[in-house]
Design a protein around this motif. Structure first.
Motif, PDB file in Angstrom:
ATOM      1  N   GLY A  62       0.774  -1.229   0.000  1.00 56.25           N
ATOM      2  CA  GLY A  62       0.000   0.000   0.000  1.00 56.25           C
ATOM      3  C   GLY A  62       0.806   1.280   0.000  1.00 56.25           C
ATOM      4  O   GLY A  62       0.238   2.370   0.146  1.00 56.25           O
ATOM      5  N   THR A  63       2.114   1.175  -0.174  1.00 58.91           N
ATOM      6  CA  THR A  63       2.975   2.357  -0.176  1.00 58.91           C
ATOM      7  C   THR A  63       3.880   2.331  -1.389  1.00 58.91           C
ATOM      8  O   THR A  63       4.457   1.288  -1.722  1.00 58.91           O
ATOM      9  CB  THR A  63       3.837   2.414   1.108  1.00 58.91           C
ATOM     10  OG1 THR A  63       2.972   2.455   2.242  1.00 58.91           O
ATOM     11  CG2 THR A  63       4.732   3.641   1.108  1.00 58.91           C
ATOM     12  N   VAL A  64       4.031   3.475  -2.036  1.00 57.70           N
ATOM     13  CA  VAL A  64       4.886   3.539  -3.215  1.00 57.70           C
ATOM     14  C   VAL A  64       6.335   3.275  -2.805  1.00 57.70           C
ATOM     15  O   VAL A  64       6.772   3.661  -1.715  1.00 57.70           O
ATOM     16  CB  VAL A  64       4.742   4.912  -3.911  1.00 57.70           C
ATOM     17  CG1 VAL A  64       5.470   6.012  -3.145  1.00 57.70           C
ATOM     18  CG2 VAL A  64       5.223   4.859  -5.353  1.00 57.70           C
ATOM     19  N   ALA A  65       7.060   2.597  -3.687  1.00 53.38           N
ATOM     20  CA  ALA A  65       8.443   2.227  -3.357  1.00 53.38           C
ATOM     21  C   ALA A  65       9.443   2.658  -4.418  1.00 53.38           C
ATOM     22  O   ALA A  65      10.650   2.570  -4.190  1.00 53.38           O
ATOM     23  CB  ALA A  65       8.540   0.713  -3.142  1.00 53.38           C
ATOM     24  N   GLY A  66       8.968   3.123  -5.556  1.00 56.51           N
ATOM     25  CA  GLY A  66       9.885   3.532  -6.606  1.00 56.51           C
ATOM     26  C   GLY A  66       9.335   3.190  -7.966  1.00 56.51           C
ATOM     27  O   GLY A  66       8.128   2.960  -8.136  1.00 56.51           O
ATOM     28  N   ALA A  67      10.213   3.143  -8.973  1.00 52.58           N
ATOM     29  CA  ALA A  67       9.772   2.903 -10.341  1.00 52.58           C
ATOM     30  C   ALA A  67      10.905   2.332 -11.167  1.00 52.58           C
ATOM     31  O   ALA A  67      12.092   2.559 -10.883  1.00 52.58           O
ATOM     32  CB  ALA A  67       9.271   4.210 -10.963  1.00 52.58           C
ATOM     33  N   ASP A  68      10.521   1.589 -12.204  1.00 56.05           N
ATOM     34  CA  ASP A  68      11.470   1.116 -13.204  1.00 56.05           C
ATOM     35  C   ASP A  68      11.535   2.153 -14.323  1.00 56.05           C
ATOM     36  O   ASP A  68      10.498   2.527 -14.893  1.00 56.05           O
ATOM     37  CB  ASP A  68      11.034  -0.223 -13.791  1.00 56.05           C
ATOM     38  CG  ASP A  68      11.094  -1.356 -12.776  1.00 56.05           C
ATOM     39  OD1 ASP A  68      11.903  -1.255 -11.836  1.00 56.05           O
ATOM     40  OD2 ASP A  68      10.328  -2.326 -12.931  1.00 56.05           O
ATOM     41  N   ILE A  69      12.732   2.590 -14.644  1.00 51.53           N
ATOM     42  CA  ILE A  69      12.930   3.623 -15.653  1.00 51.53           C
ATOM     43  C   ILE A  69      13.725   3.028 -16.804  1.00 51.53           C
ATOM     44  O   ILE A  69      14.780   2.406 -16.601  1.00 51.53           O
ATOM     45  CB  ILE A  69      13.696   4.835 -15.081  1.00 51.53           C
ATOM     46  CG1 ILE A  69      13.117   5.252 -13.716  1.00 51.53           C
ATOM     47  CG2 ILE A  69      13.679   5.977 -16.079  1.00 51.53           C
ATOM     48  CD1 ILE A  69      11.682   5.706 -13.756  1.00 51.53           C
ATOM     49  N   GLY A  70      13.235   3.238 -18.021  1.00 48.94           N
ATOM     50  CA  GLY A  70      13.918   2.735 -19.202  1.00 48.94           C
ATOM     51  C   GLY A  70      14.740   3.818 -19.882  1.00 48.94           C
ATOM     52  O   GLY A  70      15.198   4.771 -19.257  1.00 48.94           O
ATOM     53  N   GLY A  71      14.916   3.643 -21.182  1.00 50.42           N
ATOM     54  CA  GLY A  71      15.624   4.643 -21.972  1.00 50.42           C
ATOM     55  C   GLY A  71      17.074   4.802 -21.565  1.00 50.42           C
ATOM     56  O   GLY A  71      17.762   3.834 -21.247  1.00 50.42           O
ATOM     57  N   ARG A  72      17.526   6.042 -21.557  1.00 53.26           N
ATOM     58  CA  ARG A  72      18.930   6.322 -21.276  1.00 53.26           C
ATOM     59  C   ARG A  72      19.330   6.008 -19.842  1.00 53.26           C
ATOM     60  O   ARG A  72      20.495   5.766 -19.551  1.00 53.26           O
ATOM     61  CB  ARG A  72      19.245   7.789 -21.570  1.00 53.26           C
ATOM     62  CG  ARG A  72      19.154   8.155 -23.042  1.00 53.26           C
ATOM     63  CD  ARG A  72      19.446   9.635 -23.247  1.00 53.26           C
ATOM     64  NE  ARG A  72      19.324  10.011 -24.653  1.00 53.26           N
ATOM     65  CZ  ARG A  72      19.452  11.255 -25.109  1.00 53.26           C
ATOM     66  NH1 ARG A  72      19.695  12.249 -24.247  1.00 53.26           N
ATOM     67  NH2 ARG A  72      19.331  11.513 -26.397  1.00 53.26           N
TER      68      ARG A  72
END
Length: 397
Positions: A176-186
């Motif tokens: 129930g709590t945000v933990a981050g994100a997967d980021i693509g590209g550069r």
């Protein structure tokens, strides 16, 4: 990699949030799927609204525009062209609307001046003979690209990290709590974060869905038509209820004519209607006949309209105010969405967002952006160099 706050979106609001938080000592990382200012910000007509456009319909939003108009004149003069603006009442237009507009502007404490048609044409010789009277208001023209890079540079100077061409592929929510994100590209990395801010404009619904929450959007497209500037040196607005082809914006040797409002299902894939271009030119020519010439270029923007209970309403009826959403009740604590609003009020939107984020983080620092000049505040050449350094090449320069 780790950060305290991950801001998604490199338009004016996103870089404004990153700057505000960094100035408060918060560790911030900003990502955008393309270059900075490539979305709605860089595809606007670039008017710094006085609030007159919204005065009678939404006085609260108009007051915010007027206040932010005054702030930006102080902190970012090199981003602005102090053109002034006029609301033109043409033969056949509703006289009561003109009176309501004038009274509403006065009620806001705005400096307005009423001109006869002849007086207006002395100031703006290109204005139509059909103009019967006009209101002079403190509109201006802003460079969206310069404004974005000035904020991005200020954020970076205060410690923020900025990654362009770095699309978000997934947002992590754990218990129930945000933990981050997967980021693509550069970037190509997983970013761990205590807070994630969704400042993606018309793409806010898609970004929110990655976190498992809903943001109801009703984006609308609008065309901007660039023509040779016949000599207009002030923003010209039609004094009637907002509709197609009701604004002429001087940008050097070009005049930008706007705009339309048509709902789109996909902010990346929508029809570009030749009829809308023709209608925009014809309607603007009613105010200023000399703009009805060869079209230099066209570009299209998509408005990030937030419409939680207005899905069946005409897009122009949806509020141009902004919404700040805390998704804790939706099962994503620490995930915030800021949506709606307009370029003129980007700093206020960023301040409200940063306030909420700092409240969650327990950071007592307050906003410093209203009286702190932006980099290059009095040096257009420095701002243009920053545009090149950040790789910004938006249609609205």
């Amino acid at each position: 990699m780790q950060t305290t706050v991950l801001v998604i979106g490199g338009g004016a609001t996103g870089v404004g949030v990153a700057r505000d938080l960094a100035l408060r000592g918060v560790d911030v990382t900003l990502v955008d799927r393309g270059s900075l200012a490539a979305g709605t910000t860089g595809r606007s007509h670039g008017v710094l609204h006085s609030g007159a456009r919204y005065a009678e319909a939404d006085p609260s939003d108009a007051a915010a525009c007027l206040a932010e108009n005054r702030v930006l004149r102080e902190v970012a003069p090199a981003c602005l062209d102090e053109t002034g603006g006029y609301f033109l009442h043409l033969d056949g237009d509703d006289p009561d609307y003109f009176e309501r507009k004038r009274a509403a502007c006065t009620d806001l404490g705005m400096a307005v001046e009423t001109l006869s048609g002849a007086e207006l044409r002395k100031r703006v010789p290109e204005a139509s003979p059909a103009v019967e009277r006009a209101l002079a208001v403190p509109d201006a023209v802003v460079s969206p690209s310069r404004l974005v890079v000035a904020n991005a540079a200020a954020a970076r100077d205060a410690g923020a990290t900025i990654h362009a061409h770095a699309p978000v592929e997934d947002v992590h929510v754990v218990d129930g709590t945000v933990a981050g994100a997967d980021i693509g590209g550069r970037l190509g990395a997983t970013v761990e974060a205590d807070v994630v801010v969704n400042a993606t404009g018309p793409w806010a619904g898609r970004c929110a869905a990655l976190a498992g929450v809903s943001v109801p959007m009703r984006p609308t497209r609008g065309v901007m038509v660039g023509v040779d500037n016949p000599g207009v040196d002030a923003v010209l607005n039609r004094c009637r209820a907002p509709t197609d082809g009701d604004i002429v914006v001087p940008r050097g040797d070009e005049a930008v004519l706007g705009t339309t409002s048509v709902a789109v299902g996909d902010p990346d894939d929508f029809e570009r209607s030749e009829a809308e271009i023709e209608r925009t030119v014809a309607e603007c020519a009613a105010m200023c006949p000399a703009v009805d010439g060869s079209v230099r270029r066209t570009y299209w923007g998509v408005r990030p309209l937030y419409a939680p209970a207005e899905a069946d309403r005409d897009g122009r009826a949806i509020s141009r105010g902004f919404a700040l959403l805390d998704h804790a009740d939706g099962g994503a604590a620490g995930f915030f969405t800021v949506v709606g609003g307009k370029l003129t009020t980007y700093r206020k939107m960023a301040e409200a967002t940063a306030d909420r984020v700092c409240e969650r983080l327990g950071v007592p620092a307050t906003c410093r952006t209203a009286d702190r000049p932006l980099p290059g505040a009095d040096d257009p050449a420095e701002l243009d160099a920053l545009c090149a350094a950040f790789g910004v090449d938006a249609p609205a320069r």
